[in-house]
Design a protein around this motif. Structure first.
Motif, PDB file in Angstrom:
ATOM      1  N   LEU A  99       0.827  -1.195   0.000  1.00 21.72           N
ATOM      2  CA  LEU A  99       0.000   0.000   0.000  1.00 21.72           C
ATOM      3  C   LEU A  99       0.865   1.251   0.000  1.00 21.72           C
ATOM      4  CD1 LEU A  99      -2.581  -1.019   2.763  1.00 21.72           C
ATOM      5  CD2 LEU A  99      -3.021  -0.863   0.302  1.00 21.72           C
ATOM      6  N   PRO A 100       0.364   2.364  -0.548  1.00 24.07           N
ATOM      7  CA  PRO A 100       1.065   3.645  -0.385  1.00 24.07           C
ATOM      8  C   PRO A 100       1.182   3.967   1.107  1.00 24.07           C
ATOM      9  CG  PRO A 100      -0.701   3.817  -2.005  1.00 24.07           C
ATOM     10  CD  PRO A 100      -0.856   2.486  -1.355  1.00 24.07           C
ATOM     11  N   LEU A 137      -5.033   2.609   7.234  1.00 27.14           N
ATOM     12  CA  LEU A 137      -5.590   1.275   7.443  1.00 27.14           C
ATOM     13  C   LEU A 137      -5.211   0.723   8.810  1.00 27.14           C
ATOM     14  CD1 LEU A 137      -6.902  -1.420   6.473  1.00 27.14           C
ATOM     15  CD2 LEU A 137      -4.643  -2.019   5.554  1.00 27.14           C
ATOM     16  N   TYR A 149      -2.770  -7.555   5.017  1.00 27.91           N
ATOM     17  CA  TYR A 149      -3.169  -6.794   3.837  1.00 27.91           C
ATOM     18  C   TYR A 149      -2.155  -5.699   3.524  1.00 27.91           C
ATOM     19  CZ  TYR A 149      -6.186  -4.383   0.515  1.00 27.91           C
ATOM     20  OH  TYR A 149      -6.696  -3.815  -0.628  1.00 27.91           O
ATOM     21  N   ALA A 150      -1.510  -5.169   4.571  1.00 25.73           N
ATOM     22  CA  ALA A 150      -0.509  -4.128   4.374  1.00 25.73           C
ATOM     23  C   ALA A 150       0.833  -4.690   3.907  1.00 25.73           C
ATOM     24  CB  ALA A 150      -0.308  -3.342   5.667  1.00 25.73           C
ATOM     25  N   ALA A 165      -1.915   5.377   2.870  1.00 30.75           N
ATOM     26  CA  ALA A 165      -3.003   4.414   2.966  1.00 30.75           C
ATOM     27  C   ALA A 165      -2.708   3.362   4.030  1.00 30.75           C
ATOM     28  CB  ALA A 165      -3.223   3.740   1.607  1.00 30.75           C
ATOM     29  N   GLU A 166      -1.448   2.956   4.134  1.00 34.63           N
ATOM     30  CA  GLU A 166      -1.066   1.974   5.153  1.00 34.63           C
ATOM     31  C   GLU A 166      -1.276   2.526   6.555  1.00 34.63           C
ATOM     32  OE1 GLU A 166       3.108   0.512   6.801  1.00 34.63           O
ATOM     33  OE2 GLU A 166       2.714  -0.342   4.820  1.00 34.63           O
TER      34      GLU A 166
END
Length: 249
Positions: free
Chosen positions: A2-3, A10, A38-39, A6-7
């Protein structure tokens, strides 16, 4: 991957939500662990980092039951704390020697087990609190549950409550006090083992610790307003959703 922004968003949201859930009904690991995976954090490292992220809540919960713990013999508290510590270390050690591919295959089954256990929690409390007394199995059972908790934290609280109810504890406040103390000790020792082994993703873990602590504070306030049944439903739906996602993967 992720960018970065965004990480951060999240992981912060997942940890904050986990803190809220743990303060109200439990099940915070259903958010922190999948969010880390997910990260892009490898599953074993994600599990270790998730344990670190939710660990501050156990201290606050234990301190909240100081009066109940003070009613119990210190020798018993010390003995059970040592058993929980040993089990947490063994569980953490098993996690660290589990091949990443094998653990990835176990994850959906562990999530499913934890979700079903959480869903059955109220029924277990009612059924097991009906006077059954298996006190002689309390310490071996505590060791087994602590090993599970050191390996995978999901559903730990329900297992501990079931164990203490089965072994003759009739007062729910004492059951909660013992559950929180055992969770604190085994969590602390397992996290120390993960730290020593270099299994913690520190950048993500420290961020999530702060967010989970804030979530726990907020959850204590929210708990006074939301029906517990609604929160439990949300936790179960989250657990089933994460289980389905990992089976699909």
């Amino acid at each position: 991957m992720l960018p970065p922004a965004a990480e951060v968003l999240l992981l912060s949201a997942a940890a904050f939500g986990a803190g809220v859930l743990n303060a109200i009904a439990g099940g915070g690991s259903f958010l922190t662990f999948p969010a880390l995976v997910y990260a892009g954090v490898p599953p074993i490292q994600a599990n270790a980092t998730s344990a670190l992220a939710v660990s501050p809540g156990y201290l606050g919960s234990t301190l909240g039951f100081r009066a109940e713990l003070a009613e119990l013999p210190r020798s018993r508290l010390l003995r059970e704390s040592l058993i929980a510590a040993a089990g947490g270390l063994v569980g953490a050690g098993l996690l660290l020697v589990t091949p990443g591919r094998l653990f990835s295959g176990l994850v959906p089954w562990l999530l499913l087990f934890a979700t079903v256990l959480f869903a059955l929690g109220p029924w277990l409390q009612r059924t097991l609190g009906a006077g059954q007394d298996l006190a002689r199995w309390r310490e071996p059972g505590l060791l087994a549950v602590a090993v599970y908790g050191g390996y995978f934290n999901g559903g730990l609280g329900i297992l501990l409550m079931a164990l203490y109810l089965l072994s003759g504890e009739s007062r729910l406040d004492r059951v909660n006090a013992l559950k929180n103390l055992a969770s604190l000790v085994l969590s602390l020792l397992s996290v120390l083992a993960f730290v020593a082994a270099g299994a913690i993703a520190w950048r993500q873990g420290l961020l999530m610790m702060v967010a989970a602590t804030l979530g726990g504070w907020a959850g204590a306030r929210v708990a006074r307003r939301l029906p517990a049944s609604s929160v439990r439903g949300l936790v179960i739906a989250t657990g089933l959703g994460m289980t389905a996602l990992f089976f699909a993967r």
